[in-house]
Design a protein around this motif. Structure first.
Motif, PDB file in Angstrom:
ATOM      1  N   PHE A  80       0.845  -1.192   0.000  1.00 18.20           N
ATOM      2  CA  PHE A  80       0.000   0.000   0.000  1.00 18.20           C
ATOM      3  C   PHE A  80       0.881   1.242   0.000  1.00 18.20           C
ATOM      4  O   PHE A  80       1.810   1.349   0.791  1.00 18.20           O
ATOM      5  N   SER A  81       0.560   2.182  -0.861  1.00 23.61           N
ATOM      6  CA  SER A  81       1.137   3.518  -0.819  1.00 23.61           C
ATOM      7  C   SER A  81      -0.035   4.483  -0.977  1.00 23.61           C
ATOM      8  O   SER A  81      -0.344   4.946  -2.066  1.00 23.61           O
ATOM      9  N   GLY A  88      -6.924   3.523   3.591  1.00 22.66           N
ATOM     10  CA  GLY A  88      -6.417   2.172   3.843  1.00 22.66           C
ATOM     11  C   GLY A  88      -7.510   1.232   4.316  1.00 22.66           C
ATOM     12  O   GLY A  88      -7.547   0.060   3.926  1.00 22.66           O
ATOM     13  N   ASP A 107       2.042  -2.058   4.513  1.00 19.63           N
ATOM     14  CA  ASP A 107       1.581  -0.675   4.460  1.00 19.63           C
ATOM     15  C   ASP A 107       2.803   0.229   4.391  1.00 19.63           C
ATOM     16  O   ASP A 107       3.493   0.425   5.392  1.00 19.63           O
ATOM     17  N   SER A 109       2.620   3.386   3.559  1.00 22.49           N
ATOM     18  CA  SER A 109       1.998   4.705   3.432  1.00 22.49           C
ATOM     19  C   SER A 109       2.490   5.721   4.446  1.00 22.49           C
ATOM     20  O   SER A 109       1.981   6.824   4.490  1.00 22.49           O
ATOM     21  N   GLU A 111       1.858   5.628   7.416  1.00 25.91           N
ATOM     22  CA  GLU A 111       0.601   5.779   8.134  1.00 25.91           C
ATOM     23  C   GLU A 111       0.836   5.655   9.636  1.00 25.91           C
ATOM     24  O   GLU A 111       1.824   5.065  10.067  1.00 25.91           O
ATOM     25  N   THR A 116      -2.693   0.907  11.180  1.00 27.36           N
ATOM     26  CA  THR A 116      -2.249  -0.385  10.644  1.00 27.36           C
ATOM     27  C   THR A 116      -2.623  -1.511  11.602  1.00 27.36           C
ATOM     28  O   THR A 116      -3.097  -2.566  11.173  1.00 27.36           O
ATOM     29  N   ARG A 119      -6.239  -2.357  11.212  1.00 29.12           N
ATOM     30  CA  ARG A 119      -6.463  -3.151  10.002  1.00 29.12           C
ATOM     31  C   ARG A 119      -6.000  -4.587  10.208  1.00 29.12           C
ATOM     32  O   ARG A 119      -6.636  -5.523   9.714  1.00 29.12           O
ATOM     33  N   CYS A 130      -0.467  -8.270   8.006  1.00 28.04           N
ATOM     34  CA  CYS A 130      -0.446  -6.863   7.621  1.00 28.04           C
ATOM     35  C   CYS A 130       0.530  -6.169   8.544  1.00 28.04           C
ATOM     36  O   CYS A 130       0.521  -6.381   9.748  1.00 28.04           O
ATOM     37  N   VAL A 132       3.560  -2.600   8.920  1.00 27.47           N
ATOM     38  CA  VAL A 132       4.148  -1.369   8.417  1.00 27.47           C
ATOM     39  C   VAL A 132       5.459  -1.722   7.746  1.00 27.47           C
ATOM     40  O   VAL A 132       6.265  -2.472   8.270  1.00 27.47           O
TER      41      VAL A 132
END
Length: 176
Positions: A80-81, A88, A107, A109, A111, A116, A119, A130, A132
């Motif tokens: 993900f970006s 997200g 991820d 992003s 973020e 995160t 999620r 999932c 970072v």
């Protein structure tokens, strides 16, 4: 069913400056990249850049999450970006029906880590990982690309097992 731990395909969701740059680096290092972005123009610009660099055979765009997921191997790997905030969450919700045990979401992003983690909570019942992904910028693009690709291929799984299916079946955690 055995899974190969070497990542040969991944999805880049968010193809702006950072996502587009990462997609090109992955493609330069032999990974086939499936693109998804709400802006058709952004994906077309990225594909034009890929063509100028002889990478057009390593990138393809997808308008739906279903098509995107069908283009990937197993496990499905997503980077993900995305803009900060609820985008997200929307992407995770959109991907959710197509995710299977062992799929991986990174991820990238920049973020808030708490988002995160939230999620991650949605994905745990499906054994989808999932986390970072820390992106460091270096002036040497070869070094930067190797820092991106090698961790996916060599440090993805922290386990004595070479078989990703065994690791997922035993519910071992793996992190980036």
């Amino acid at each position: 069913m055995a899974h190969d731990t070497e990542i040969r395909k991944l999805a880049m969701i968010g193809c702006g400056s950072m996502g587009g740059g990462m997609a090109l680096l992955f493609a330069e290092h032999g990974i086939t990249v499936s693109l998804n972005d709400p802006s058709e123009e952004t994906m077309d610009q990225l594909l034009a850049t890929a063509k100028k660099n002889g990478l057009q055979d390593r990138m393809q765009k997808h308008g739906s999450y279903e098509d995107l997921c069908k283009s990937l191997g197993s496990p499905k790997v997503f980077v993900f970006s995305l803009p900060h905030g609820t985008v997200g969450d929307s992407v995770v919700d959109g991907l959710h029906p197509y995710l299977t045990k062992g799929d991986i979401i990174m991820d990238a992003s920049n973020e808030n880590w708490q988002n995160t983690q939230r999620r991650q909570g949605k994905l745990i019942p499906q054994y989808v990982r999932c986390g970072v992904f820390l992106f460091l910028v270096y002036l040497d693009t070869e070094y930067c690309a190797s820092m991106l690709v090698q961790p996916f291929q060599k440090a993805l799984v922290r386990s004595s097992s070479k078989n990703l299916a065994d690791i997922v079946d035993r519910e071992e955690a793996y992190t980036i």
